[in-house]
Design a protein around this motif. Structure first.
Motif, mmCIF file in Angstrom:
data_model
loop_
_atom_site.group_PDB
_atom_site.id
_atom_site.type_symbol
_atom_site.label_atom_id
_atom_site.label_comp_id
_atom_site.label_asym_id
_atom_site.label_seq_id
_atom_site.Cartn_x
_atom_site.Cartn_y
_atom_site.Cartn_z
ATOM 1 N N SER A 1 0.798 -1.217 0.000
ATOM 2 C CA SER A 1 0.000 0.000 0.000
ATOM 3 C C SER A 1 0.835 1.272 0.000
ATOM 4 O O SER A 1 0.287 2.368 0.070
ATOM 5 C CB SER A 1 -0.932 0.016 1.222
ATOM 6 O OG SER A 1 -0.173 0.139 2.420
ATOM 7 N N GLY A 2 2.158 1.138 -0.037
ATOM 8 C CA GLY A 2 3.018 2.314 0.021
ATOM 9 C C GLY A 2 3.227 2.845 1.421
ATOM 10 O O GLY A 2 3.787 3.935 1.598
ATOM 11 N N ALA A 3 2.826 2.096 2.436
ATOM 12 C CA ALA A 3 2.938 2.573 3.821
ATOM 13 C C ALA A 3 4.381 2.743 4.268
ATOM 14 O O ALA A 3 4.670 3.509 5.193
ATOM 15 C CB ALA A 3 2.202 1.621 4.772
ATOM 16 N N ALA A 4 5.315 2.026 3.636
ATOM 17 C CA ALA A 4 6.732 2.119 4.012
ATOM 18 C C ALA A 4 7.519 3.022 3.069
ATOM 19 O O ALA A 4 8.744 3.069 3.155
ATOM 20 C CB ALA A 4 7.362 0.730 4.048
ATOM 21 N N ASN A 5 6.838 3.751 2.194
ATOM 22 C CA ASN A 5 7.543 4.595 1.233
ATOM 23 C C ASN A 5 8.181 5.799 1.917
ATOM 24 O O ASN A 5 7.580 6.426 2.797
ATOM 25 C CB ASN A 5 6.586 5.074 0.151
ATOM 26 C CG ASN A 5 6.275 3.996 -0.863
ATOM 27 O OD1 ASN A 5 6.580 2.822 -0.642
ATOM 28 N ND2 ASN A 5 5.671 4.366 -1.970
ATOM 29 N N ALA A 6 9.384 6.129 1.481
ATOM 30 C CA ALA A 6 10.110 7.264 2.050
ATOM 31 C C ALA A 6 9.485 8.584 1.622
ATOM 32 O O ALA A 6 8.809 8.666 0.588
ATOM 33 C CB ALA A 6 11.570 7.214 1.611
ATOM 34 N N SER A 7 9.712 9.618 2.417
ATOM 35 C CA SER A 7 9.391 10.989 2.026
ATOM 36 C C SER A 7 10.700 11.740 1.850
ATOM 37 O O SER A 7 11.729 11.369 2.428
ATOM 38 C CB SER A 7 8.506 11.664 3.075
ATOM 39 O OG SER A 7 9.111 11.599 4.355
ATOM 40 N N ASP A 8 10.702 12.782 1.054
ATOM 41 C CA ASP A 8 11.933 13.518 0.769
ATOM 42 C C ASP A 8 12.587 14.030 2.053
ATOM 43 O O ASP A 8 11.931 14.644 2.892
ATOM 44 C CB ASP A 8 11.637 14.701 -0.154
ATOM 45 C CG ASP A 8 11.416 14.276 -1.594
ATOM 46 O OD1 ASP A 8 11.942 13.222 -1.988
ATOM 47 O OD2 ASP A 8 10.707 14.993 -2.323
ATOM 48 N N GLY A 9 13.886 13.760 2.179
ATOM 49 C CA GLY A 9 14.639 14.279 3.305
ATOM 50 C C GLY A 9 14.403 13.580 4.624
ATOM 51 O O GLY A 9 14.850 14.049 5.673
ATOM 52 N N CYS A 10 13.744 12.445 4.598
ATOM 53 C CA CYS A 10 13.400 11.756 5.846
ATOM 54 C C CYS A 10 14.545 10.881 6.345
ATOM 55 O O CYS A 10 15.522 10.619 5.645
ATOM 56 C CB CYS A 10 12.159 10.891 5.652
ATOM 57 S SG CYS A 10 12.470 9.350 4.739
ATOM 58 N N ILE A 11 14.392 10.423 7.577
ATOM 59 C CA ILE A 11 15.176 9.313 8.105
ATOM 60 C C ILE A 11 14.367 8.048 7.865
ATOM 61 O O ILE A 11 13.236 7.931 8.347
ATOM 62 C CB ILE A 11 15.435 9.453 9.611
ATOM 63 C CG1 ILE A 11 16.199 10.731 9.934
ATOM 64 C CG2 ILE A 11 16.171 8.231 10.155
ATOM 65 C CD1 ILE A 11 16.257 11.040 11.431
ATOM 66 N N VAL A 12 14.892 7.125 7.093
ATOM 67 C CA VAL A 12 14.273 5.806 7.022
ATOM 68 C C VAL A 12 14.811 4.994 8.187
ATOM 69 O O VAL A 12 16.022 4.808 8.326
ATOM 70 C CB VAL A 12 14.585 5.102 5.680
ATOM 71 C CG1 VAL A 12 14.302 3.610 5.786
ATOM 72 C CG2 VAL A 12 13.743 5.700 4.567
ATOM 73 N N LEU A 13 13.909 4.530 9.025
ATOM 74 C CA LEU A 13 14.281 3.761 10.215
ATOM 75 C C LEU A 13 13.948 2.301 9.951
ATOM 76 O O LEU A 13 12.818 1.858 10.146
ATOM 77 C CB LEU A 13 13.536 4.286 11.440
ATOM 78 C CG LEU A 13 13.902 3.690 12.799
ATOM 79 C CD1 LEU A 13 15.369 3.935 13.128
ATOM 80 C CD2 LEU A 13 13.018 4.274 13.883
ATOM 81 N N SER A 14 14.920 1.561 9.454
ATOM 82 C CA SER A 14 14.726 0.151 9.130
ATOM 83 C C SER A 14 15.008 -0.695 10.361
ATOM 84 O O SER A 14 16.096 -0.642 10.927
ATOM 85 C CB SER A 14 15.649 -0.267 7.988
ATOM 86 O OG SER A 14 15.548 -1.653 7.757
ATOM 87 N N LEU A 15 14.044 -1.497 10.753
ATOM 88 C CA LEU A 15 14.126 -2.265 12.002
ATOM 89 C C LEU A 15 14.515 -3.717 11.780
ATOM 90 O O LEU A 15 14.395 -4.538 12.687
ATOM 91 C CB LEU A 15 12.792 -2.165 12.739
ATOM 92 C CG LEU A 15 12.422 -0.726 13.117
ATOM 93 C CD1 LEU A 15 10.937 -0.590 13.353
ATOM 94 C CD2 LEU A 15 13.196 -0.267 14.336
ATOM 95 N N VAL A 16 15.022 -4.037 10.588
ATOM 96 C CA VAL A 16 15.288 -5.439 10.264
ATOM 97 C C VAL A 16 16.435 -6.036 11.078
ATOM 98 O O VAL A 16 16.537 -7.264 11.201
ATOM 99 C CB VAL A 16 15.570 -5.617 8.758
ATOM 100 C CG1 VAL A 16 14.333 -5.284 7.942
ATOM 101 C CG2 VAL A 16 16.755 -4.761 8.313
ATOM 102 N N LYS A 17 17.318 -5.202 11.639
ATOM 103 C CA LYS A 17 18.428 -5.716 12.446
ATOM 104 C C LYS A 17 18.001 -6.053 13.874
ATOM 105 O O LYS A 17 18.736 -6.723 14.607
ATOM 106 C CB LYS A 17 19.576 -4.706 12.475
ATOM 107 C CG LYS A 17 20.173 -4.375 11.113
ATOM 108 C CD LYS A 17 20.862 -5.572 10.489
ATOM 109 C CE LYS A 17 21.567 -5.182 9.205
ATOM 110 N NZ LYS A 17 22.222 -6.342 8.553
ATOM 111 N N MET A 18 16.836 -5.580 14.286
ATOM 112 C CA MET A 18 16.307 -5.939 15.603
ATOM 113 C C MET A 18 15.486 -7.211 15.432
ATOM 114 O O MET A 18 14.250 -7.175 15.354
ATOM 115 C CB MET A 18 15.476 -4.788 16.163
ATOM 116 C CG MET A 18 16.273 -3.515 16.395
ATOM 117 S SD MET A 18 15.287 -2.140 17.058
ATOM 118 C CE MET A 18 14.907 -2.762 18.721
ATOM 119 N N ASP A 19 16.182 -8.339 15.370
ATOM 120 C CA ASP A 19 15.558 -9.582 14.913
ATOM 121 C C ASP A 19 15.683 -10.732 15.903
ATOM 122 O O ASP A 19 15.734 -11.896 15.520
ATOM 123 C CB ASP A 19 16.147 -9.996 13.569
ATOM 124 C CG ASP A 19 17.658 -10.205 13.623
ATOM 125 O OD1 ASP A 19 18.266 -9.976 14.696
ATOM 126 O OD2 ASP A 19 18.230 -10.605 12.592
#
Length: 468
Positions: free
Chosen positions: A89-107
């Motif tokens: 649905s595009g819920a994880a899409n970035a916005s310009d100039g944002c911090i993408v906070l990827s949580l995949v390493k907290m596994d």
């Protein structure tokens, strides 16, 4: 290769942001190479705008997430939380100039408790990894999205995802007992409980489930588990029309049966799966219904459902003889979306959910829409709970076909609302369905949802531009 913060191109604002983040994060957790950060820009949805992140952060601890949110609040930088980016649905899409906070390493799976029947996990745990781990303890975590081998628990919580077994076991929301959430200003909040029951205060846990990262960052989850059920057996029933297959679904549910799975594939989907995987499914059928039971006597239950299918007009009913044959049939269903994508190269995957009693009307309406726009639209469905996945197949390089695909998608959602349904049963709203959320819940509903958003995120930093 990860570029250092000195080597990476950056302006003054981005440079200050990166410096501040690195004050509380290891260098390998902060990605600034534009070629790398661009790859974190979007999920798997079509027709959803995505911006260019300033930086991607991959924290490993709760404290690191708190640090990110404190810096984001201080510098007024938007933050887009991400899991495996398998969303639609595009819920994880970035916005310009944002911090993408990827949580995949907290596994990490932090605890599996067979007495309390709970698991405590971090958000980056893969759904299938958790399922297999609890199976070793004789336990069962039911939610099983089709992407379960890739999707994360945090992402499942963010979108309130479902799966094939929802008809009997329900969706993700019913298994989230408690959460630890980092709020927009960096504070850590605990919601819910570890106990089987609990009604203390507002149910903030349920509020976060399905919030698409717009209210806070889930950093830990307490999940309910069930005893592992017996091995299920599957039945396949062929029908000469989609309406007849939907009538069979109605008869099964009306008869009080509780299948562990009740799935439908239309003729377009069956052909696509055969073309992709050469599974030998019956391409002469107009609809294929799969029913499964994980009871102590599944063969008897399948026989009863098989009789109902025949009464509804099934042309052939074939019960699986063993687990291997059952798994082959389920694999065909799991391949549906991948197979439909191969038809034209691009798909728009809808997930309109309607009352079970209107399922036949929904499928017939989709067929009319496909004819109107001269498009291939395949339908697979969690038929037992009315959740349809009409999948529009189109050539993205053809502007006219792309336009028709988008228009047909909107007509399908309008049809779902007309039939008393909802615009999304498990994929979420994200960017793709924002205008349709407003239509479904109305102006007062939108006003109250925005008020909740403001209470948790007064600066509007968390996943901006999503939902509404």
């Amino acid at each position: 290769m990860i570029m250092s913060r000195i080597e990476a191109p950056r302006d003054e604002v981005t440079g200050n942001l990166v410096d501040r983040l690195l004050a509380g994060l290891p260098a390998e957790a902060v990605l600034t190479d534009p070629d790398i950060t661009a790859s974190y820009g979007h999920d798997m949805a079509s027709f959803c705008e995505a911006g260019i992140p300033a930086v991607v952060v991959l924290p490993r601890t709760v404290e690191q997430v708190q640090h990110v949110m404190r810096i984001a609040t201080e510098l007024r930088v938007p933050v887009v939380p991400q899991g495996a980016r398998t969303g639609l649905s595009g819920a994880a899409n970035a916005s310009d100039g944002c911090i993408v906070l990827s949580l995949v390493k907290m596994d990490r799976i932090l605890e599996i408790n067979p007495v309390d029947r709970i698991a405590v996990v971090e958000p980056g745990v893969i759904n299938a990894t958790l399922s297999r781990a609890v199976n070793e303890h004789g336990l069962y975590y039911p939610p099983d999205p089709s992407s379960w081998e890739m999707c994360t628990i945090g992402g499942n919580i963010g979108t309130a995802s479902g799966g094939l077994c929802c008809v009997k076991y329900g969706v993700t929301a019913e298994y989230v007992l408690g959460l630890e959430v980092v709020l927009a200003d960096g504070r850590l909040m605990t919601t819910g409980r570890r106990t089987a029951k609990g009604v203390a205060g507002y149910d903030l846990t349920r509020l976060f489930v399905g919030s698409e990262g717009s209210l806070g960052i889930v950093v830990r989850a307490i999940l309910a588990l069930r005893p592992q059920p017996p091995q299920q057996l599957v039945l396949a029933a062929e029908f000469a029309s989609a309406r007849a297959a939907c009538d069979a679904v109605v008869k099964v549910m009306e008869g009080g049966h509780v299948p562990s799975l009740l799935e439908l594939m239309d003729r377009t989907t069956v052909k696509a799966v055969n073309d992709l995987a050469h599974m030998g499914l019956p391409e002469t059928t107009e609809a294929l219904l799969l029913a499964a039971f994980d009871t102590h006597d599944p063969a008897a239950d399948l026989a009863a459902v098989g009789a109902l299918c025949e009464a509804a007009g099934a042309t052939e009913v074939v019960p699986a003889e063993d687990a291997a044959e059952s798994e082959m049939l389920l694999q065909a269903r799991r391949l549906s979306l991948t197979a439909l994508e191969a038809v034209k190269g691009t798909t728009m995957i809808d997930d309109v959910c309607v009352p079970r009693s209107r399922l036949g009307d929904m499928l017939e309406g989709i067929e009319r829409i496909a004819d109107k726009y001269s498009l291939t639209i395949g339908v697979c469905a969690h038929a037992g709970d009315g959740n349809t996945h009409p999948t529009v197949c189109f050539d993205a390089s053809d502007p006219d076909e792309s336009r028709r695909a988008r228009e047909s998608f909107d007509e399908i959602m309008a049809l779902g609302l007309e039939l008393g349904g909802t615009i999304t049963g498990e994929h979420g709203v994200g960017v793709l369905k924002k205008e349709w959320l407003a239509r479904e819940i109305g102006p007062v509903g939108v006003e109250m949802q925005r008020a909740i958003k403001t209470a948790f995120d007064p600066l509007g930093l968390l996943n901006p531009g999503k939902l509404f």
